[in-house]
Design an enzyme around this catalytic site. Structure first.
Site, mmCIF file in Angstrom:
data_model
loop_
_atom_site.group_PDB
_atom_site.id
_atom_site.type_symbol
_atom_site.label_atom_id
_atom_site.label_comp_id
_atom_site.label_asym_id
_atom_site.label_seq_id
_atom_site.Cartn_x
_atom_site.Cartn_y
_atom_site.Cartn_z
ATOM 1 N N LYS A 80 0.857 -1.191 0.000
ATOM 2 C CA LYS A 80 0.000 0.000 0.000
ATOM 3 C C LYS A 80 0.890 1.237 0.000
ATOM 4 O O LYS A 80 1.860 1.328 0.766
ATOM 5 C CB LYS A 80 -0.885 -0.028 1.248
ATOM 6 N N SER A 155 -9.469 1.638 3.093
ATOM 7 C CA SER A 155 -8.665 2.451 2.187
ATOM 8 C C SER A 155 -7.644 1.644 1.386
ATOM 9 O O SER A 155 -7.055 2.145 0.441
ATOM 10 C CB SER A 155 -7.935 3.540 2.983
ATOM 11 N N SER A 179 -9.632 -0.744 7.196
ATOM 12 C CA SER A 179 -9.079 -0.519 5.858
ATOM 13 C C SER A 179 -8.368 -1.718 5.248
ATOM 14 O O SER A 179 -8.078 -1.716 4.053
ATOM 15 C CB SER A 179 -8.109 0.671 5.885
#
Length: 468
Positions: A80, A155, A179
């Site tokens: 990420k 996210s 997330s």
């Protein structure tokens, strides 16, 4: 051979170890998969082709000399883009950091590299990890591989998409209110949030320092355990890091006899879509067929605790971004600006009160969970909605209306999401297990046993929606 891209880390690792395929060949296959499917799903901000091939060649040379670092040797993993990567830009999903090139890796990334993982690219995310949709105004929205008109969750949406589409065998995600787990559920994959402090957050751009977690995103619970085994460990540079040995990898369970799961229906089924509820109830029946006992449990003070999470997260994120807002306020997306307005109105007294409510709720929940292996319920209670339908005022509530993930963050307890079926529109649903502190291994074992009995992971190989 391309089917290997949808095999487990364990299977691919064994193929490398026995020299059925080389790290370079596997990396080249993964990069080809990215070139073919990335234009449709937008899982990455940066694809690290040159760096990945250089790492693969080094690992291949070690393999020739019979040096194998472990099960991740030569395995392509996505990160990420909120975690630092040495020599490769780390944007946080924001234009503010579009040109930032860190001079060191985040702790979790460093550990994965040392274990032989190949970092294939930096995954797309909701700007600064502050949202549940991965609709990014700067780098474009990531698309759900089961329906590219829908959100993938967030996210860590790009991380889940890359894993679901064979563009990575796993990914590193962050989780402040869900997330890791929400996008995993919505993309038909696995997400694991460890006990708070088990994995260092050093080198991860912060959202809320008292709620942030880092963890693995994979296609199976066993693969999550393999990644977590490498990622965990005390880090003196992360004040929240725990000085405690937390076992992770273990033998699989053949059944779930003597496993007791607590279910608090007033929370877990509140606001649930009827089709999602049907899938979850089917997963409950499967758990019981495996021998698990699902019993009602009470979680007194849960509403106050979840309100406390909102106050804690939004006030902490304002303090993190205050210096940047003064100079770069115009570069933030509209939904983040709404969050900052909300957080700025929270007083110090309200913040302290929220932390006290949190502590009280944690103590009470531990009491309620005596004799219980884990809490069980849905990960997502709503199917993913269409991209472009969110308005800024939904930013804070999305995670709470889409799923039941925030509970594990206010508690700091380990939480796993595994695929458990599909809605009538062929959209994935996730089953969530929340364990007691430092029972990460037990939660992963239960998830692994359930997952092997239903084999939903096979559906990822057959999913072609993302190439239509």
């Amino acid at each position: 051979m391309n089917e290997l891209l949808f095999e487990t880390i364990e299977t691919a690792g064994n193929a490398i170890k026995t020299k059925q395929i080389s790290p370079v060949e596997l990396t080249q296959m993964t990069l080809k998969q990215i070139r073919e499917h990335e234009p449709r799903v937008n899982a990455f901000i940066t694809v690290m082709e040159e760096e990945a091939l250089a790492e693969a060649k080094q690992l291949e040379a070690e393999l020739v000399n019979n040096q194998v670092r472990g099960p991740l040797h030569g395995i392509p993993i996505a990160v990420k883009d909120i975690f630092q990567t040495k020599g490769v830009k780390t944007t946080g999903g924001s234009k503010i950091f579009d040109g930032w090139i860190p001079d060191e890796d985040a702790a979790a990334v460093q550990k994965l590299r040392e274990a032989g993982a190949i970092i294939i690219g930096k995954a797309n995310l909701h700007e600064f990890a502050m949202g549940a949709t991965t609709e990014n105004p700067h780098y474009g929205s990531s698309k759900n591989p089961w329906n590219v008109k829908r959100i993938p969750g967030g996210s860590s949406g790009g991380s889940a998409v890359a894993t679901a589409t064979g563009m990575a065998f796993g990914a590193v995600g962050s989780d402040t209110a869900g997330s890791i787990r929400l996008p995993a559920a919505m993309c038909g994959t696995v997400g694991f949030k460890p006990t708070y402090g088990v994995v260092s957050r050093r080198g991860c751009l912060p959202f809320s320092w008292s709620l942030d977690h880092a963890g693995p995103m994979t296609r199976t619970a066993r693969d999550a355990a393999i990644m977590l085994e490498v990622m965990k460990g005390h880090d003196q540079k992360d004040p929240a890091s725990v000085k405690r040995h937390v076992p992770v990898l273990s033998d699989s369970l053949s059944d779930l006899k003597d496993v007791k799961l607590g279910f608090y229906e007033p929370y877990m089924f509140a606001g649930i879509d009827a089709d999602v509820k049907r899938v979850i109830e089917e997963s409950f029946r499967q758990l019981e067929l495996l021998g698990a006992e699902i019993v009602p449990i009470d979680l007194p003070g849960i509403d106050e605790a979840l309100n406390a999470l909102k106050a804690i997260a939004q006030s902490e994120v304002v303090s993190v971004h205050e210096p940047l807002l003064k100079k770069y306020g115009h570069l933030y997306g509209d939904d983040l600006k709404y969050r900052f307005e909300f957080g700025s109105d929270i007083s110090a007294t309200a913040y302290i009160r929220a932390q006290r409510r949190r502590d009280q709720f944690v103590r009470e929940t531990i009491k309620q969970m005596q004799g219980i292996d884990a809490l069980v319920g849905p990960t997502n209670v709503q199917p993913p909605f269409e991209i472009g339908t969110m308005v800024p005022s939904m930013a804070i509530s999305n995670m709470f209306t889409l799923g039941k993930t925030p509970l594990a963050n206010i508690l700091g307890f380990p939480a796993l999401s595994v695929a458990c079926g599909f809605t009538s529109e062929n959209l994935p649903v996730g089953l969530q297990l929340i364990g007691k502190p430092f029972t990460d291994q037990r939660v992963l074992q239960i998830g692994d046993c359930y997952e092997k009995s239903v084999q939903w992971v096979k559906a990822l190989k057959d999913n072609v929606n993302y190439v239509q």
